[in-house]
Structure formats: C-alpha cells, structure tokens
Design an enzyme around this catalytic site. Structure first.
Site, PDB file in Angstrom:
ATOM      1  N   HIS A  43       9.342   6.895   7.773  1.00 34.30           N
ATOM      2  CA  HIS A  43       9.899   6.901   7.264  1.00 34.30           C
ATOM      3  C   HIS A  43      11.391   6.813   7.318  1.00 34.30           C
ATOM      4  O   HIS A  43      11.625   7.224   8.462  1.00 34.30           O
ATOM      5  CB  HIS A  43       8.637   7.796   6.222  1.00 34.30           C
ATOM      6  CG  HIS A  43       7.740   7.218   5.492  1.00 34.30           C
ATOM      7  ND1 HIS A  43       7.360   7.034   3.912  1.00 34.30           N
ATOM      8  CD2 HIS A  43       6.644   6.886   6.482  1.00 34.30           C
ATOM      9  CE1 HIS A  43       5.971   6.986   4.089  1.00 34.30           C
ATOM     10  NE2 HIS A  43       5.377   6.913   5.451  1.00 34.30           N
ATOM     11  N   ASN A  58       9.670   4.024   3.172  1.00 26.99           N
ATOM     12  CA  ASN A  58       9.266   3.685   4.893  1.00 26.99           C
ATOM     13  C   ASN A  58      10.898   2.428   4.755  1.00 26.99           C
ATOM     14  O   ASN A  58      11.597   2.903   4.219  1.00 26.99           O
ATOM     15  CB  ASN A  58       7.477   2.293   5.294  1.00 26.99           C
ATOM     16  CG  ASN A  58       6.543   2.635   4.270  1.00 26.99           C
ATOM     17  OD1 ASN A  58       6.341   3.289   3.722  1.00 26.99           O
ATOM     18  ND2 ASN A  58       5.972   3.413   5.186  1.00 26.99           N
ATOM     19  N   CYS A  81       4.645   9.098  -0.153  1.00 29.10           N
ATOM     20  CA  CYS A  81       3.092   9.892  -0.492  1.00 29.10           C
ATOM     21  C   CYS A  81       2.901  10.411  -1.213  1.00 29.10           C
ATOM     22  O   CYS A  81       3.968  10.988  -1.178  1.00 29.10           O
ATOM     23  CB  CYS A  81       3.614  10.269   1.189  1.00 29.10           C
ATOM     24  SG  CYS A  81       1.423  10.825   1.685  1.00 29.10           S
ATOM     25  N   ARG A 135       1.136  -1.234   0.212  1.00 26.63           N
ATOM     26  CA  ARG A 135       0.112   0.397  -0.110  1.00 26.63           C
ATOM     27  C   ARG A 135       0.780   1.227   0.320  1.00 26.63           C
ATOM     28  O   ARG A 135       0.724   1.847  -1.282  1.00 26.63           O
ATOM     29  CB  ARG A 135      -0.610  -0.062   1.285  1.00 26.63           C
ATOM     30  CG  ARG A 135      -1.828   1.094   0.953  1.00 26.63           C
ATOM     31  CD  ARG A 135      -1.316   2.256   1.622  1.00 26.63           C
ATOM     32  NE  ARG A 135      -1.265   2.535   2.959  1.00 26.63           N
ATOM     33  CZ  ARG A 135      -0.256   3.380   3.438  1.00 26.63           C
ATOM     34  NH1 ARG A 135      -0.794   4.555   3.019  1.00 26.63           N
ATOM     35  NH2 ARG A 135       0.505   3.532   4.419  1.00 26.63           N
ATOM     36  N   ASP A 136       1.350   1.784   1.143  1.00 24.80           N
ATOM     37  CA  ASP A 136       2.527   2.794   1.098  1.00 24.80           C
ATOM     38  C   ASP A 136       2.918   2.842   0.592  1.00 24.80           C
ATOM     39  O   ASP A 136       3.689   3.681  -0.820  1.00 24.80           O
ATOM     40  CB  ASP A 136       2.566   2.952   3.045  1.00 24.80           C
ATOM     41  CG  ASP A 136       3.562   4.829   2.840  1.00 24.80           C
ATOM     42  OD1 ASP A 136       3.399   5.586   2.309  1.00 24.80           O
ATOM     43  OD2 ASP A 136       3.370   4.576   4.321  1.00 24.80           O
ATOM     44  N   HIS A 175       5.066   4.832  12.457  1.00 23.50           N
ATOM     45  CA  HIS A 175       5.242   4.382  11.336  1.00 23.50           C
ATOM     46  C   HIS A 175       5.976   5.205  10.831  1.00 23.50           C
ATOM     47  O   HIS A 175       6.322   6.750  10.483  1.00 23.50           O
ATOM     48  CB  HIS A 175       4.062   4.347  11.037  1.00 23.50           C
ATOM     49  CG  HIS A 175       3.954   4.838   9.257  1.00 23.50           C
ATOM     50  ND1 HIS A 175       3.063   3.729   8.509  1.00 23.50           N
ATOM     51  CD2 HIS A 175       4.345   5.452   7.967  1.00 23.50           C
ATOM     52  CE1 HIS A 175       3.625   3.683   7.179  1.00 23.50           C
ATOM     53  NE2 HIS A 175       3.863   5.087   6.497  1.00 23.50           N
TER      54      HIS A 175
HETATM   55  P1  HMG Z   1     -12.227  14.714  -2.622  1.00 25.07           P
HETATM   56  O1  HMG Z   1     -13.005  14.962  -4.111  1.00 25.07           O
HETATM   57  O2  HMG Z   1     -13.219  16.168  -1.783  1.00 25.07           O
HETATM   58  O3  HMG Z   1     -14.039  13.655  -2.051  1.00 25.07           O
HETATM   59  O4  HMG Z   1     -11.795  13.787  -2.023  1.00 25.07           O
HETATM   60  P2  HMG Z   1     -15.732  14.084  -2.694  1.00 25.07           P
HETATM   61  O5  HMG Z   1     -16.275  13.281  -1.173  1.00 25.07           O
HETATM   62  O6  HMG Z   1     -15.979  15.658  -2.373  1.00 25.07           O
HETATM   63  O7  HMG Z   1     -16.299  13.185  -3.147  1.00 25.07           O
HETATM   64  C1  HMG Z   1     -15.891  13.703  -5.381  1.00 25.07           C
HETATM   65  C2  HMG Z   1     -16.314  12.584  -5.912  1.00 25.07           C
HETATM   66  O8  HMG Z   1     -15.166  11.021  -5.587  1.00 25.07           O
HETATM   67  C3  HMG Z   1     -17.657  11.689  -5.421  1.00 25.07           C
HETATM   68  O9  HMG Z   1     -18.111  11.295  -6.869  1.00 25.07           O
HETATM   69  C4  HMG Z   1     -17.339  10.660  -4.538  1.00 25.07           C
HETATM   70  O10 HMG Z   1     -18.378   9.233  -4.961  1.00 25.07           O
HETATM   71  C5  HMG Z   1     -16.260  10.440  -5.313  1.00 25.07           C
HETATM   72  P3  HMG Z   1     -18.785  11.694  -7.643  1.00 25.07           P
HETATM   73  O11 HMG Z   1     -20.569  11.865  -6.841  1.00 25.07           O
HETATM   74  O12 HMG Z   1     -18.499  13.403  -8.428  1.00 25.07           O
HETATM   75  O13 HMG Z   1     -19.435  10.909  -8.825  1.00 25.07           O
HETATM   76  N1  HMG Z   1     -15.037   9.686  -4.168  1.00 25.07           N
HETATM   77  C6  HMG Z   1     -14.650   8.391  -3.979  1.00 25.07           C
HETATM   78  N2  HMG Z   1     -14.436   7.289  -4.739  1.00 25.07           N
HETATM   79  C7  HMG Z   1     -14.176   6.635  -4.809  1.00 25.07           C
HETATM   80  N3  HMG Z   1     -13.280   5.717  -3.024  1.00 25.07           N
HETATM   81  C8  HMG Z   1     -13.732   6.590  -2.230  1.00 25.07           C
HETATM   82  C9  HMG Z   1     -14.163   7.402  -2.921  1.00 25.07           C
HETATM   83  N4  HMG Z   1     -14.451   9.271  -1.969  1.00 25.07           N
HETATM   84  C10 HMG Z   1     -15.205   9.869  -2.426  1.00 25.07           C
HETATM   85  N5  HMG Z   1     -13.479   6.407  -1.514  1.00 25.07           N
HETATM   86  C11 HMG Z   1     -11.135  11.727  -0.703  1.00 25.07           C
HETATM   87  C12 HMG Z   1     -11.669  13.644  -0.628  1.00 25.07           C
HETATM   88  C13 HMG Z   1     -10.735  11.442   0.659  1.00 25.07           C
HETATM   89  C14 HMG Z   1     -11.814  11.153  -0.650  1.00 25.07           C
HETATM   90  C15 HMG Z   1      -9.670  12.094  -1.159  1.00 25.07           C
HETATM   91  O14 HMG Z   1      -9.184  12.865  -0.678  1.00 25.07           O
HETATM   92  C16 HMG Z   1      -8.257  10.752  -1.248  1.00 25.07           C
HETATM   93  O15 HMG Z   1      -9.100   9.907  -1.624  1.00 25.07           O
HETATM   94  N6  HMG Z   1      -7.530  11.358  -0.772  1.00 25.07           N
HETATM   95  C17 HMG Z   1      -6.359   9.777  -0.609  1.00 25.07           C
HETATM   96  C18 HMG Z   1      -5.330   9.948  -0.607  1.00 25.07           C
HETATM   97  C19 HMG Z   1      -4.406   9.113  -0.013  1.00 25.07           C
HETATM   98  O16 HMG Z   1      -4.809   8.105  -0.941  1.00 25.07           O
HETATM   99  N7  HMG Z   1      -2.672   9.428  -0.201  1.00 25.07           N
HETATM  100  C20 HMG Z   1      -2.261   8.478   0.618  1.00 25.07           C
HETATM  101  C21 HMG Z   1      -2.655   7.883   1.644  1.00 25.07           C
HETATM  102  S1  HMG Z   1      -2.290   8.808   3.331  1.00 25.07           S
HETATM  103  C22 HMG Z   1      -0.196   8.107   3.544  1.00 25.07           C
HETATM  104  O17 HMG Z   1       0.106   7.839   3.052  1.00 25.07           O
HETATM  105  C23 HMG Z   1      -0.075   8.457   4.888  1.00 25.07           C
HETATM  106  C24 HMG Z   1       0.486   7.844   6.522  1.00 25.07           C
HETATM  107  O18 HMG Z   1       1.141   6.575   5.248  1.00 25.07           O
HETATM  108  C25 HMG Z   1       0.494   7.418   6.978  1.00 25.07           C
HETATM  109  C26 HMG Z   1       2.251   8.392   7.386  1.00 25.07           C
HETATM  110  O19 HMG Z   1       3.517   7.930   6.728  1.00 25.07           O
HETATM  111  O20 HMG Z   1       2.118   9.453   7.743  1.00 25.07           O
HETATM  112  C27 HMG Z   1      -1.120   6.649   6.036  1.00 25.07           C
HETATM  113 MG    MG Z   2       3.222   6.195   5.180  1.00 22.87          MG
END
Ligand code: HMG
Ligand code: MG
Length: 309
Positions: free
Chosen positions: A218, A258, A249, A24-25, A216
């Site tokens: 990196h 990581n 990320c 995933r990450d 966690h």
């Molecule tokens: P948004 O654009 O604000 O979403 O994104 P919305 O709620 O306004 O919806 C817009 C459209 O997206 C809608 O469709 C929703 O249905 C659709 P429409 O009605 O326009 O046709 N939608 C989705 N479709 C599929 N799956 C979903 C989903 N949600 C809404 N889940 C959102 C907001 C949170 C969805 C977006 O910002 C997002 O997906 N962000 C994810 C970013 C990400 O994955 N980052 C990496 C992971 S975090 C990380 O790596 C850190 C970690 O490792 C820890 C660390 O290292 O610190 C965990």
């Molecule tokens: Mg991470």
C-alpha cells in the site's frame, strides 16, 4: 511523454507478474456501493488490458464487507472467464460459496499480529490457523489453488513495529498449510526499502523460495515503488497492485490505496522489465472507473497521462 525512456539495470528480473487487486482490495474500501455490472466491466477491462491475474472479489461475511456482498452475482456475470480469477476466502463457509460457483483459485488472508487477527477475522493469532487449515485442505482436495496473504508485515496501527521473526513465523505457517504463493502485505504502507530487503531475505533464509513470494504494497507513505525496487533486487517477480491506486482495508483505517498498477507499469517499463500490460488501456479503465466513483484517481501516472495531451 507517454512512455518513459527504457534504461535497464543489471541483476533485475527480466519479467514480472502483476497481480491486480483493484476489484477486491480497491472496491472493498469504497464508501459508495458500486453496481455489480460496473464491477464485471472493470474486471473484464483489466483482463483485456493484459493483466495476467485479476482478483475478482471476496467471499467474506457480507456484513463485514458490504461492498463485496454481491460476490456470487459478480462471479455469475463473469461466467467461465471468472472461474480462473482468484477470490478471497476466510473460512469453510466462504470456500463453500466459492466452490458452488466453480472458483478454481482462492486466497486466504492471515494476520502477523494479534490485534489485526481480532479486528479483521474475529480471531486470535493462533485461532486463525484453525480456521484456515480445513479451508485450505478442502480447497486442495477439490483441486483449487491457494494463495496466502500475510498482513501487517511492516507495522501495525495498534501494535506498532512488528518483528521480522514474527512475520516470518506466521507467513511460513500460512504457506505450509498448502499455499502455492505467499503475498507479503504492507497493509498500512509503512515499510521502507531496507526493511523490505531484510524481510525478503529472512523468508528466503527460512526456506521459502523467492519464486513463491509476492509483495503487496500500500502506498500510504509514498514508499511503494522504492520498496518494489528493493524486492526486485532481491529477485521477487510477483507484485500486487491496484488499478488507479484504489484501495485500503476497512478494518485498518490507516491503510490507503495500494500501489497503483499504472505507476508500477510505468516503473517496470522504464527498467525494461516485461509485464505484458497495455498502459493506455489501463489508464482508460481507471479514468472510466474514477467517473463512476466520482473522484479522480490518486495514481500519479494516471493524472500525468490524463493531462499530457
Ligand atoms: P464471525 O462473525 O466470527 O463468523 O466472522 P462466524 O464463523 O462466527 O459465523 C457467524 C455467522 O456468519 C454464521 O451465520 C456464518 O454462517 C456466517 P449464522 O449461523 O449466524 O447465520 N459466515 C459467513 N457468511 C458468509 N460468508 C462467509 C461467512 N463466514 C461466516 N465467509 C469472518 C469471521 C472471518 C467471517 C469475518 O471476520 C470476516 O468476514 N472477515 C473479513 C474481513 C475482510 O474481508 N477484510 C478485508 C480483506 S483483508 C485485506 O484487505 C488485507 C489484504 O489486502 C493484504 C494486506 O493489505 O495486508 C489481503
Ligand atoms: Mg491490501
């Protein structure tokens, strides 16, 4: 040498759980799209190497993270074995997608800073709780276990230093939504050992049991293992790591890989701490994946063992 000499240190945990995040990450940050079959083989090989928890993918918006847009196909390929693997879920839409596939463990991911909440979640710091609250409530009602991540705990590329009190407040609120574990994220790898000790004790002072905390790290600045030792000394027993040191990320460009799982396994083995992972099988998996990605693993242990002959 293909194993370190074991020398134990008094006061450290006897056993730790490695929470593998490479699929995933790691893969969320790859420029090239990895075929779903390769991801399924990666997850299977990691499980077969003895990793007790393998986070499989994310049910985030596919336009935000196209690398993981095949989450449903991957979970279908993994079948029953996949249902016990955690998947990232940011909101109710993501939860619906995960529930449809029978997932039994999800992870929400909050931000300790305002800027990263905007960049990663299109939200505000406060707004993220309104997104997570119904997601966690519905997950729990469906019998699904929830992990909570909190990101940018040791520094933020846009805001700089992040106060310990702010991290603890956000982490506590995320955990109190109904999570069973809180993973403290050094998203851009700027943490140092003293900072880790201070943050872990601040969480414990705020009432979080040490067994509920995971770290966690990196490894951007090469501090991840020193930070692991500081967390072990504080009694933490769950550590996130990524096979071969993949990772980053997509919404924090300064985040690199990581902590490599192989580096962690070597380190724990040397301390005589049980982890249950077969290092040879893991190195073989990371070398195989590096072949698919077209570049060598950044893990020091993978490189050393691959040339050790
Ligand atoms: P948004 O654009 O604000 O979403 O994104 P919305 O709620 O306004 O919806 C817009 C459209 O997206 C809608 O469709 C929703 O249905 C659709 P429409 O009605 O326009 O046709 N939608 C989705 N479709 C599929 N799956 C979903 C989903 N949600 C809404 N889940 C959102 C907001 C949170 C969805 C977006 O910002 C997002 O997906 N962000 C994810 C970013 C990400 O994955 N980052 C990496 C992971 S975090 C990380 O790596 C850190 C970690 O490792 C820890 C660390 O290292 O610190 C965990
Ligand atoms: Mg991470």
């Amino acid at each position: 040498m293909d194993r370190p000499t074991v020398v134990t240190v008094e006061g450290l945990p006897e056993r730790v759980t490695i929470y593998e995040v490479g699929a995933r990450d790691g893969l969320q940050n790859e420029a090239a799209l990895v075929p779903t079959e390769v991801k399924a083989e990666l997850v299977t090989r990691l499980l077969d190497a003895g990793l007790p928890v393998v986070e499989a993918t994310s049910f985030v918006h596919p336009k935000w993270v196209p690398q993981l847009a095949d989450a449903a196909e991957l979970m279908t390929l993994l079948g029953e074995r996949g249902r016990d693997l955690p998947v990232l879920v940011p909101n109710e839409r993501g939860l619906d997608r995960a529930l449809e596939l029978g997932c039994r463990h999800i992870a929400i991911f909050g931000s300790a800073t305002e800027t990263f909440a905007a960049k990663n979640l299109n939200s505000t710091l406060d707004g993220q709780f309104a997104m997570f609250e119904p997601t966690v409530r519905r997950a729990r009602d469906a019998g699904v276990d929830v992990r909570a991540y909190v990101s940018m705990c040791f520094g933020d590329p846009w805001e700089g230093a992040v106060p310990v009190s702010q991290v603890v407040e956000v982490g506590r609120r995320l955990f109190d939504l109904g999570a069973s574990q809180l993973s403290i994220g050094d998203t851009i790898g700027v943490g140092t050992a003293g900072h880790v000790s201070a943050l872990v004790s601040a969480f414990v002072d705020a009432g979080l049991g040490i067994e509920a905390l995971a770290m966690h790290f990196h490894d951007t600045y090469g501090q991840a293992l020193a930070n692991t030792l500081a967390a072990l000394q504080a009694g933490v027993t769950t550590f996130d790591a990524s096979a071969g040191g993949l990772g980053g990320c997509p919404y924090a460009k300064s985040a690199t890989g990581n902590l490599a799982t192989e580096d962690l396994v070597w380190f724990l083995t040397g301390l005589g701490i049980e982890h249950g992972v077969d290092l040879d099988a893991l190195v073989a998996t990371s070398s195989w994946l590096a072949g698919h990605l077209g570049r060598p693993s950044p893990s020091a242990v993978v490189r050393a063992l691959a040339t050790a002959g």
